[in-house]
Design a protein around this motif. Structure first.
Motif, PDB file in Angstrom:
ATOM      1  N   LEU A  14      -2.280   7.735  45.664  1.00  0.00           N
ATOM      2  CA  LEU A  14      -2.447   7.135  46.991  1.00  0.00           C
ATOM      3  C   LEU A  14      -3.798   7.577  47.534  1.00  0.00           C
ATOM      4  O   LEU A  14      -4.027   8.766  47.742  1.00  0.00           O
ATOM      5  CB  LEU A  14      -1.323   7.577  47.940  1.00  0.00           C
ATOM      6  CG  LEU A  14      -1.393   7.010  49.368  1.00  0.00           C
ATOM      7  CD1 LEU A  14      -1.212   5.503  49.351  1.00  0.00           C
ATOM      8  CD2 LEU A  14      -0.346   7.668  50.262  1.00  0.00           C
ATOM      9  N   ALA A  18      -6.468   5.216  52.398  1.00  0.00           N
ATOM     10  CA  ALA A  18      -5.668   3.986  52.307  1.00  0.00           C
ATOM     11  C   ALA A  18      -5.469   3.330  53.661  1.00  0.00           C
ATOM     12  O   ALA A  18      -5.413   2.103  53.772  1.00  0.00           O
ATOM     13  CB  ALA A  18      -4.309   4.287  51.666  1.00  0.00           C
ATOM     14  N   ILE A  40       4.554   2.666  52.649  1.00  0.00           N
ATOM     15  CA  ILE A  40       4.511   3.832  51.761  1.00  0.00           C
ATOM     16  C   ILE A  40       5.865   4.074  51.110  1.00  0.00           C
ATOM     17  O   ILE A  40       5.967   4.323  49.900  1.00  0.00           O
ATOM     18  CB  ILE A  40       4.062   5.088  52.527  1.00  0.00           C
ATOM     19  CG1 ILE A  40       2.672   4.870  53.114  1.00  0.00           C
ATOM     20  CG2 ILE A  40       4.065   6.301  51.601  1.00  0.00           C
ATOM     21  CD1 ILE A  40       1.601   4.519  52.106  1.00  0.00           C
TER      22      ILE A  40
END
Length: 301
Positions: A14, A18, A40
Motif C-alpha cells: 500500500l 495512496a 482499504i
C-alpha cells in the motif's frame, strides 16, 4: 489428499501516498473517512482471497457486517468506486466481481514464485503473456471449468492441467473435436469450409480449455453474419483491445457490418480512417484509449 493450493496473499503493498491518488481522493471527498476505510478493508479482502472478489448480494451483506457499515452506505461507496474506475466497470457488470488492472499487477507480481495458480481467463485485465511473465507456472482455465469454490475442484483439475504437454494435447484434441462437431452439426456454418478456424483461433489464443456453451452459440451467429475470416479478424481486434471476451468480438464485428465492412481489408481501412479522425484532436488533449474504444464500438455498460 493433495493440500489445497494457496490463492490469497498474507500481505499486500500500500503506497504511503495512496490517499493523494485522485481516485482515492474522490471517494474520500464524497464519503469521508468511512469511504477511505471501506476501500482499504475491501482491498484487504480481495488480496486475501485472489486478484478479484465476488460482489453479489451475499458478499455485500457479509462485508457490511464485517466492517460494521450500513449496507446502503456500503453499496453507495462501491458504486462510486466503480464509477470512478477504482474497480473495472465491465468485469463488474458481466461477472459481478471487483478487480482492477493495478490489483492484478500487484497480485501476480506477489505470487510469481508459487508453484501453480489456476487463473480464470475471463477475469483478466492483463494480457496472458504479461501474467505468464510474472508467474511462469500459471495455469489458465475458462470460467465454465472453474467454480467459485475452486479449492474443491483443484484435485481434479490439476492432473489434467499440470503440465504444458497435457495442456497442448488438450488444445489439439479439443480443436479437432470442435472442427468435427461443426462439420457434422452446424448446418450453414459447415458450408463455410474453414469455419472451424474461428473456434480454433479463439481456443488457442484466448480460451485454451474450450468455449462455454453461451460463447459457442454466439460465435456460431457471428460466423453466419460476417463469415469466418472477418470473425477471426474481429477476434484479433478484441485481443488487441485487451477485451478478451466473445461479447467484445460481437460488438466489434457488428460495428464493422453496420458501417458496410465486408472484408478484412475494408475493416483495416475503417480502423485506419477512424483512428486518423481521432488523431486530429491529439494536440488538444489526447483521449484515453478506453474512452476511444467505448466511443467507437459502443460497448454495453
Amino acid at each position: 489428499m493433495a493440500r489445497p493450493l494457496k490463492e490469497g496473499l498474507d500481505y499486500f503493498p500500500l503506497d504511503v501516498d495512496a490517499d493523494y491518488d485522485d481516485k482515492f481522493q474522490l471517494i474520500e471527498t464524497l464519503h469521508g473517512p468511512t469511504g477511505f476505510a471501506i476501500i482499504i478493508k475491501l482491498f484487504m479482502k480481495i488480496y486475501s482471497q485472489n486478484f478479484y472478489y465476488k460482489w453479489t448480494e451475499t458478499e455485500q451483506i457479509l462485508f457490511a457486517k464485517r466492517v460494521n457499515v450500513d449496507i446502503n452506505t456500503l453499496k453507495t461507496v462501491i458504486a462510486d468506486c466503480i464509477k470512478y474506475d477504482l474497480f473495472d466497470n465491465n468485469l463488474f457488470n458481466e461477472f459481478q466481481i471487483l478487480t482492477s488492472l493495478g490489483i492484478q499487477e500487484r497480485y501476480f507480481t506477489a505470487i510469481g514464485r508459487r508453484k501453480k495458480q489456476i487463473v480464470v481467463l475471463e477475469y483478466l485485465l492483463l494480457n496472458r503473456s504479461e501474467v505468464t511473465n510474472l508467474c511462469p507456472k500459471i495455469v489458465f482455465a475458462n470460467i465454465n471449468r472453474v467454480n467459485d469454490d475452486i479449492n474443491t475442484e483443484q484435485e481434479g483439475l490439476m492432473p489434467t492441467l499440470s503440465t504444458q504437454t497435457k495442456v497442448k494435447e488438450s488444445k489439439v484434441n479439443k480443436s479437432k473435436a470442435v472442427g468435427n462437431e461443426q462439420e457434422k452439426n452446424d448446418g450453414e456454418i459447415s458450408k463455410d469450409q474453414p469455419a472451424a478456424t474461428a473456434y480454433k483461433f479463439w481456443e488457442e489464443n484466448v480460451a485454451i480449455t474450450g468455449l462455454s456453451e453461451f460463447d459457442r452459440e454466439l460465435l456460431k451467429k457471428l460466423i453466419s453474419l460476417g463469415g469466418n475470416e472477418l470473425t477471426v479478424h474481429a477476434m484479433k481486434k478484441a485481443i488487441e483491445l485487451n477485451r478478451r471476451r466473445m461479447k467484445t468480438v460481437d460488438t466489434v464485428l457488428r460495428g464493422w457490418l453496420d458501417n458496410g465492412v465486408k472484408t478484412t481489408a475494408e475493416a483495416d481501412e475503417h480502423e485506419k480512417n477512424w483512428n486518423g479522425g481521432a488523431n486530429n484532436n491529439a494536440r488538444a488533449e489526447p483521449a484515453k484509449e478506453t474512452v476511444k474504444i467505448s466511443d467507437k464500438y459502443n460497448f454495453e455498460k
